[in-house]
Design a protein around this motif. Sequence first.
Motif, short mmCIF file in Angstrom:
data_model
loop_
_atom_site.label_atom_id
_atom_site.label_comp_id
_atom_site.label_asym_id
_atom_site.label_seq_id
_atom_site.Cartn_x
_atom_site.Cartn_y
_atom_site.Cartn_z
N ASP A 137 0.67 -1.26 -0.10
CA ASP A 137 -0.03 -0.19 0.02
C ASP A 137 0.83 1.27 0.07
OD1 ASP A 137 -2.51 -1.59 -0.02
OD2 ASP A 137 -2.13 -1.82 2.27
N LYS A 138 2.03 1.14 0.32
CA LYS A 138 2.76 2.40 0.59
C LYS A 138 4.23 2.07 -0.15
CE LYS A 138 0.31 4.00 4.73
NZ LYS A 138 0.46 4.27 6.12
N VAL A 139 4.89 3.04 -0.61
CA VAL A 139 6.26 3.02 -0.87
C VAL A 139 7.13 3.13 0.40
CG1 VAL A 139 8.24 4.31 -2.06
CG2 VAL A 139 5.78 4.22 -2.96
N GLY A 140 8.24 2.19 0.42
CA GLY A 140 8.88 2.03 1.49
C GLY A 140 8.72 0.93 2.38
N GLU A 141 7.64 0.19 2.11
CA GLU A 141 7.31 -0.82 2.95
C GLU A 141 8.44 -2.04 2.77
OE1 GLU A 141 2.51 -0.52 3.88
OE2 GLU A 141 3.31 -1.75 2.10
N LYS A 142 8.60 -2.63 4.04
CA LYS A 142 9.24 -3.79 3.58
C LYS A 142 8.68 -5.26 3.54
CE LYS A 142 12.90 -1.71 5.38
NZ LYS A 142 14.29 -1.34 4.30
N VAL A 143 9.25 -5.90 2.40
CA VAL A 143 8.43 -6.93 2.15
C VAL A 143 9.50 -8.41 2.12
CG1 VAL A 143 7.39 -8.45 0.08
CG2 VAL A 143 7.16 -5.98 0.18
N GLY A 144 8.85 -9.31 3.04
CA GLY A 144 9.58 -10.70 3.47
C GLY A 144 9.07 -11.64 2.79
N PHE A 145 10.24 -12.53 2.11
CA PHE A 145 9.89 -13.75 1.34
C PHE A 145 10.86 -15.02 1.65
CE2 PHE A 145 10.42 -16.17 -2.85
CZ PHE A 145 9.24 -16.96 -2.83
N TYR A 146 10.19 -16.17 2.23
CA TYR A 146 10.66 -16.96 2.56
C TYR A 146 9.97 -18.54 1.81
CZ TYR A 146 11.63 -21.29 5.38
OH TYR A 146 12.04 -22.58 5.81
N PHE A 147 11.02 -19.34 1.36
CA PHE A 147 10.24 -20.59 0.72
C PHE A 147 11.48 -21.79 1.10
CE2 PHE A 147 13.00 -19.08 -2.48
CZ PHE A 147 13.70 -20.17 -3.06
N ALA A 148 10.89 -22.78 1.01
CA ALA A 148 11.52 -24.27 1.15
C ALA A 148 10.94 -25.32 0.58
CB ALA A 148 11.91 -24.51 2.56
N VAL A 149 11.71 -26.10 -0.32
CA VAL A 149 11.15 -27.23 -1.00
C VAL A 149 11.19 -28.39 -0.07
CG1 VAL A 149 11.46 -28.81 -2.98
CG2 VAL A 149 11.96 -26.17 -3.29
N GLN A 150 10.08 -29.11 0.10
CA GLN A 150 9.99 -30.15 1.21
C GLN A 150 10.27 -31.44 0.73
OE1 GLN A 150 10.09 -29.45 4.44
NE2 GLN A 150 9.35 -27.12 4.50
N SER A 151 9.75 -31.45 -0.72
CA SER A 151 10.00 -32.93 -1.35
C SER A 151 9.90 -32.34 -2.84
CB SER A 151 8.81 -34.10 -0.78
OG SER A 151 7.61 -33.43 -1.17
N GLY A 152 10.33 -33.78 -3.51
CA GLY A 152 10.20 -33.79 -5.13
C GLY A 152 11.70 -33.58 -5.75
N GLY A 153 11.91 -34.72 -6.57
CA GLY A 153 13.15 -34.50 -7.08
C GLY A 153 14.22 -34.22 -6.34
N SER A 154 15.39 -33.42 -6.76
CA SER A 154 16.24 -32.87 -6.01
C SER A 154 16.19 -31.74 -5.00
CB SER A 154 17.39 -32.46 -7.00
OG SER A 154 18.00 -33.37 -7.87
N PHE A 155 14.83 -31.44 -4.48
CA PHE A 155 14.43 -30.38 -3.84
C PHE A 155 14.67 -29.28 -4.14
CE2 PHE A 155 15.29 -34.41 -1.36
CZ PHE A 155 14.06 -34.68 -0.76
N ASP A 156 14.38 -29.08 -5.57
CA ASP A 156 14.97 -27.57 -5.87
C ASP A 156 13.88 -27.04 -6.66
OD1 ASP A 156 15.21 -29.27 -8.11
OD2 ASP A 156 16.99 -28.79 -8.69
N ILE A 157 13.92 -25.64 -7.12
CA ILE A 157 12.80 -24.88 -7.63
C ILE A 157 13.39 -23.56 -8.21
CG2 ILE A 157 12.08 -23.53 -5.74
CD1 ILE A 157 9.68 -25.60 -7.88
N ASP A 158 12.70 -23.20 -9.38
CA ASP A 158 13.04 -21.91 -9.95
C ASP A 158 12.21 -20.73 -9.40
OD1 ASP A 158 15.34 -23.40 -11.45
OD2 ASP A 158 14.08 -23.34 -13.25
N TRP A 159 12.53 -19.75 -9.09
CA TRP A 159 11.75 -18.66 -8.50
C TRP A 159 12.02 -17.21 -9.01
CZ3 TRP A 159 13.51 -15.00 -5.17
CH2 TRP A 159 15.09 -15.22 -4.93
N VAL A 160 10.98 -16.35 -9.02
CA VAL A 160 11.34 -15.19 -9.36
C VAL A 160 10.39 -14.12 -8.63
CG1 VAL A 160 9.83 -15.08 -11.32
CG2 VAL A 160 11.40 -13.48 -11.19
N VAL A 161 10.77 -12.69 -8.05
CA VAL A 161 9.89 -12.03 -7.64
C VAL A 161 9.80 -10.69 -8.40
CG1 VAL A 161 9.53 -10.46 -5.44
CG2 VAL A 161 10.29 -12.94 -5.22
N THR A 162 8.54 -10.24 -8.86
CA THR A 162 8.55 -9.00 -9.67
C THR A 162 7.85 -8.02 -9.06
OG1 THR A 162 6.70 -9.77 -11.02
CG2 THR A 162 8.95 -10.22 -11.83
#
Length: 549
Positions: free
Chosen positions: A41-66
């Motif tokens: 809602d406002k310029v200057g706000e802090k945004v936090g982003f956390y993720f963890a792959v729990q299962s599947g393949g080699s436990f990896d994922i591609d990701w992007v924040v825009t």
Amino acid sequence: MVWIGFTAALGLLAAAQRVTASALTTTITANERTCFYAAVDKVGEKVGFYFAVQSGGSFDIDWVVTDPSDTIIIEGERDRQGDYIFTAHQVGEYSFCFSNDMSSFSEKLVDFDIMVESEPRPVAPAKPTALTEQTSSLEESIYKLSGSLSSIQRTQKYFRTRENRNVSTVRNTEWRIFFFSLLECVMMVTMSAGQVWICPAHAVEFLRALPKCEHHIHIEGTLEPAMLFSLVEKHKVTLDPAMYSTIEALEERYRNFANLDDFLAYFNKAMDVLIDESDFAALAFAYLERVATDGLKHAEIFFDPQAHTGRGVSLDVVVKGLKKGLAKGQTAFGITSDLIMCFVKHLPVSEALVAVRDMAPFVQSGEVIGLGADSSEVNNPPSKFADVYDLARELEFPRLTMHSGEEGPADWVRQTVVDLGVNRVDHGFRAADDHDLLDELVRRDTFLTLCPLSNVRLQVTPEGVHQSPIPLLLEKGVKFSINSDDPAYFGGYILDNYVAVHAAFGFDKATWRQICQNGIDGSWCSDERKSEMSAHLEEVMTAWEGTEL
């Protein structure tokens, strides 16, 4: 502070792409891209982003924040987890996207959190009063506590991620072990079936026509599951239900012996159903009836007196019953036979000496013609039983043989032949490991009784009959016969063994003639009977002249 997860963004998610998710967990299938959104809602706000792959393949994922203008803020490829905070420079919806394009079939289970700091921290007045100082101090403590709780929460997530990955790894490993074990079983069954299938029908008929002699057959080892359960019902015998539940289950268990001792546990227990003279007569006759169509002409049959007398069954019941069944079989099928007693190696030598002395009257009457030794080879070198064979010679046992070189080394075959003076060796498989020993066996005209399918079932040649040393023995000139050992347990009577050997090595008719003639010459029957079988062999070879196998 407000936490925005899957529930808060449900409407936006529906507009983007359907995913299987709950609260802060989503499943991303192979080649799928999934996005989540959070409003700033406002310029200057802090945004936090956390993720963890729990299962599947080699436990990896591609990701992007825009950001709202689709400018990439942060991104990563094949990451297992991430924890980021950035400052929002635009008002609007920020996208947090996961991509599983690198997987062809593995879906990924991802935990994630999106945090927007929408309540700015208040600034204390320039000239604080006592109250404002207390309030400021309280707010500072609250913020510190909040930060500590966030740290603890992240640590918990980290350990949960570690735990989930370890569990997933264990499960994947279990499935891989199961899959490869199943594949190995299928390969072994296919190879075994293929050995029979690739043996042409006319070759089988040639092998069937050959006059065969069997020198390594345990009569107790011909006790088929159907007869076993019939005798259980007849005598109301109680067997361990864990081992003997149904005919089908027992047959399946017989196909999966780990080694010789595993087989012997079933072999020895099954004999509890052989109680009266008619049981032994029926067992002997059933064997001859079964092999009559295999081309068998002569059999020298082992039996284990200690296994029966130890249960309270008298020697007279055992020997008389077997001889009655064999006599009936000779009348019906023309198969001649002799009995050879075996002492068991796993019992004390003193008991073997008693068993040999007790058998003397039956040797003198001609009902039993020889002495052998069977059961477990482990920790039982041939030299251990020298006194037993000395006693047999003293009591004038006409023929001597011994199981040796199945599990034991080549040197044990040497002990049997050189030290004990026993010139027939049952199995003798490991003799092939010592070429000097093979030369010695040729010089001594030693005779081996080989059991190809038994070797496969008991893991001596786990990959198949093609691992047998038969071609080497032929090359060296060591004489041997092909036998079935314990066919009810090992899935093949004498013709089955001949067919398996032909499928493995593709011998020509001349080689089969040599094997068959060696079996006739190595028999302990009369010279007259040998001449009859040799003449029969010549008739077969003449009848098949000009026909290729």
